[in-house]
Each structure stands twice: as C-alpha cells, then as structure tokens.
Design a protein around this motif. Structure first.
Motif, PDB file in Angstrom:
ATOM      1  N   LEU A   1      74.804  30.951  51.206  1.00  0.00           N
ATOM      2  CA  LEU A   1      74.507  31.936  52.240  1.00  0.00           C
ATOM      3  C   LEU A   1      74.015  31.208  53.481  1.00  0.00           C
ATOM      4  CD1 LEU A   1      72.404  34.334  49.995  1.00  0.00           C
ATOM      5  CD2 LEU A   1      74.876  34.402  50.377  1.00  0.00           C
TER       6      LEU A   1
ATOM      7  N   ALA B   1      72.385  30.793  46.629  1.00  0.00           N
ATOM      8  CA  ALA B   1      71.847  32.045  46.103  1.00  0.00           C
ATOM      9  C   ALA B   1      71.585  31.960  44.603  1.00  0.00           C
ATOM     10  CB  ALA B   1      72.802  33.194  46.405  1.00  0.00           C
TER      11      ALA B   1
ATOM     12  N   GLN C   1      68.580  29.792  44.202  1.00  0.00           N
ATOM     13  CA  GLN C   1      67.503  30.241  45.082  1.00  0.00           C
ATOM     14  C   GLN C   1      66.816  29.031  45.731  1.00  0.00           C
ATOM     15  OE1 GLN C   1      64.919  33.076  43.142  1.00  0.00           O
ATOM     16  NE2 GLN C   1      66.609  34.464  42.734  1.00  0.00           N
TER      17      GLN C   1
END
Length: 133
Positions: free
Chosen positions: A3, A20, A23
């Motif tokens: 992202l 993503a 994380q």
C-alpha cells in the motif's frame, strides 16, 4: 499486498509503502528537506501552492521508488490524507486558479462567529457538531 500512503501536510509531503500482510513499513520519504512556506499576504491569511504539493509528491514518490526496497508494480492501493479544510479552486479544465486557502487561515473567523450566533449554539452542537468558520 503493498500500500502507498501519501500525506499532504502543511510542512511536508510524506509518503510510505506498507506491507499490509506483515503490517510493516517498507520505505518512507518526505519532501522538502525544510518546512514548506506559508504565504500570508495579510494578517491572519494562510495559503500554499497546490502545484508545490504536486511537485513534492512526485519527488517524494520517485525517492521512495529509488530506494529499491520494493517493486512499484506491487502496489495495489493508494491512500491519501490531505490538510483539513483546504480550499483548492480550479477551472473547468482542472487548472489551479490560485493558491489554496489552508486550515490555519483565519480570515473568516468573524463571519463564522456571526453564523454561530445566528444559527445558535444548540443547533451547531447537535446538528453541525462544531462551530462554523
């Protein structure tokens, strides 16, 4: 899934690529090296150039891509955060007509106070959830 996040702030443009699934932030960059100027043609006015934001966003993304920490083709989504309450005026061809009036501009404080008094505190608090202007 990678992202791309773009934060168009008053002081800097900041960009980051995040994995993503993990994380985890993979790479980040900002532009310019020093804080952006705020134009104040009169006391209480605060404006910035949207063209400056665009140029700096492009520069920051190029710097991010140059890090070689990820493949830009793997970016699946882009999120953008922008200065709150900024006004960008464009013509019918989307050309910027003037500098943007930004969130810290206070030229409409008196008008906002008049609107608040005319509308009433109860309505502003219950329906608008804040004070106009």
């Amino acid at each position: 899934m990678l992202l791309l996040g773009i934060d168009i702030g008053t002081s800097f443009i900041k960009v980051s690529v995040v994995d993503a699934a993990l994380q985890k932030c993979i790479a980040t960059a900002q532009c310019p090296d020093t804080e952006n100027p705020i134009t104040s043609l009169q006391s209480g006015w605060a404006e910035q150039s949207p063209e400056m934001w665009w140029d700096q966003t492009v520069t920051a993304i190029r710097e991010l891509n140059a890090s070689k920490k990820f493949d830009p083709k793997d970016i699946t989504a882009i999120g953008i955060s922008y200065q709150m309450h900024g006004l960008v005026v464009v013509d019918k061809n989307q050309n910027v007509l003037r500098d943007s009036i930004i969130w810290c501009d206070s030229r409409a404080v008196e008008t906002g106070e008049e609107a608040f008094n005319a509308i009433g505190e109860a309505t502003c608090s219950s329906c608008l959830l804040n004070s106009p202007g």
